[in-house]
Motif scaffolding. Sequence first.
Motif, PDB file in Angstrom:
ATOM      1  N   THR A  19       0.819  -1.215   0.000  1.00 10.87           N
ATOM      2  CA  THR A  19       0.000   0.000   0.000  1.00 10.87           C
ATOM      3  C   THR A  19       0.853   1.266   0.000  1.00 10.87           C
ATOM      4  O   THR A  19       0.312   2.345  -0.253  1.00 10.87           O
ATOM      5  N   ARG A  20       2.126   1.147   0.238  1.00 10.10           N
ATOM      6  CA  ARG A  20       3.010   2.321   0.240  1.00 10.10           C
ATOM      7  C   ARG A  20       3.461   2.609  -1.185  1.00 10.10           C
ATOM      8  O   ARG A  20       3.878   1.703  -1.910  1.00 10.10           O
ATOM      9  N   SER A  21       3.397   3.863  -1.577  1.00 12.24           N
ATOM     10  CA  SER A  21       3.820   4.225  -2.934  1.00 12.24           C
ATOM     11  C   SER A  21       5.292   3.899  -3.152  1.00 12.24           C
ATOM     12  O   SER A  21       5.690   3.497  -4.249  1.00 12.24           O
ATOM     13  N   GLY A  22       6.107   4.022  -2.123  1.00 14.42           N
ATOM     14  CA  GLY A  22       7.534   3.728  -2.248  1.00 14.42           C
ATOM     15  C   GLY A  22       7.798   2.295  -2.647  1.00 14.42           C
ATOM     16  O   GLY A  22       8.772   2.006  -3.351  1.00 14.42           O
ATOM     17  N   PRO A  47      14.356  10.375 -11.805  1.00 14.19           N
ATOM     18  CA  PRO A  47      13.632  11.208 -12.777  1.00 14.19           C
ATOM     19  C   PRO A  47      12.705  10.404 -13.687  1.00 14.19           C
ATOM     20  O   PRO A  47      11.617  10.877 -14.038  1.00 14.19           O
ATOM     21  N   GLY A  48      13.116   9.192 -14.072  1.00 17.17           N
ATOM     22  CA  GLY A  48      12.281   8.366 -14.950  1.00 17.17           C
ATOM     23  C   GLY A  48      10.976   7.966 -14.279  1.00 17.17           C
ATOM     24  O   GLY A  48       9.901   8.041 -14.895  1.00 17.17           O
ATOM     25  N   ILE A  49      11.071   7.543 -13.029  1.00  9.15           N
ATOM     26  CA  ILE A  49       9.864   7.161 -12.298  1.00  9.15           C
ATOM     27  C   ILE A  49       9.013   8.401 -12.039  1.00  9.15           C
ATOM     28  O   ILE A  49       7.795   8.367 -12.192  1.00  9.15           O
ATOM     29  N   ALA A  50       9.667   9.506 -11.677  1.00 12.76           N
ATOM     30  CA  ALA A  50       8.942  10.755 -11.392  1.00 12.76           C
ATOM     31  C   ALA A  50       8.136  11.210 -12.603  1.00 12.76           C
ATOM     32  O   ALA A  50       6.971  11.600 -12.474  1.00 12.76           O
ATOM     33  N   ARG A  55       5.405  13.059 -10.234  1.00  8.31           N
ATOM     34  CA  ARG A  55       5.935  13.572  -8.967  1.00  8.31           C
ATOM     35  C   ARG A  55       7.359  14.036  -9.198  1.00  8.31           C
ATOM     36  O   ARG A  55       7.929  13.830 -10.261  1.00  8.31           O
ATOM     37  N   SER A  56       7.964  14.639  -8.204  1.00  9.21           N
ATOM     38  CA  SER A  56       9.348  15.088  -8.337  1.00  9.21           C
ATOM     39  C   SER A  56      10.306  13.939  -8.030  1.00  9.21           C
ATOM     40  O   SER A  56       9.959  13.024  -7.272  1.00  9.21           O
ATOM     41  N   PRO A  57      11.512  13.988  -8.591  1.00 10.99           N
ATOM     42  CA  PRO A  57      12.508  12.960  -8.267  1.00 10.99           C
ATOM     43  C   PRO A  57      12.783  12.878  -6.764  1.00 10.99           C
ATOM     44  O   PRO A  57      12.960  11.786  -6.219  1.00 10.99           O
ATOM     45  N   LYS A  58      12.791  14.003  -6.091  1.00 13.11           N
ATOM     46  CA  LYS A  58      13.014  14.032  -4.639  1.00 13.11           C
ATOM     47  C   LYS A  58      11.899  13.277  -3.911  1.00 13.11           C
ATOM     48  O   LYS A  58      12.153  12.541  -2.944  1.00 13.11           O
TER      49      LYS A  58
END
Length: 106
Positions: A19-22, A47-50, A55-58
């Motif tokens: 359930t966690r996005s991470g 950056p690719g996933i972002a 979402r932002s890379p951070k």
Amino acid sequence: MYCRKKCMKMLDEMGFRPTRSGTEYIAQGVERVMADRRASMMKDIYPGIAAAVGRSPKAIERAMRSALEDAQNNPDWEWQWGRIGGWDNPTNREVLHRLARALDEE
């Protein structure tokens, strides 16, 4: 698709909550590492996933780290992590590369 299912199963066994996005970002990162072992976390993976999820890379980096910190609270963490050759407190990069290697070996 098969790789994603196996990766998510391994993450679940290690204590990562689906359930966690991470956790999802880690699975996406593993796929990217499997496609290109030289991919840079800061230049390619985050950056690719972002870009794919808006979402932002951070934010991607932090979500992965948060999911990892949560998984480390699992009582079976040390055994499961050691099973794929890990030790101590891993980085996001180490988690992605060790999971990719473990999936290659299966």
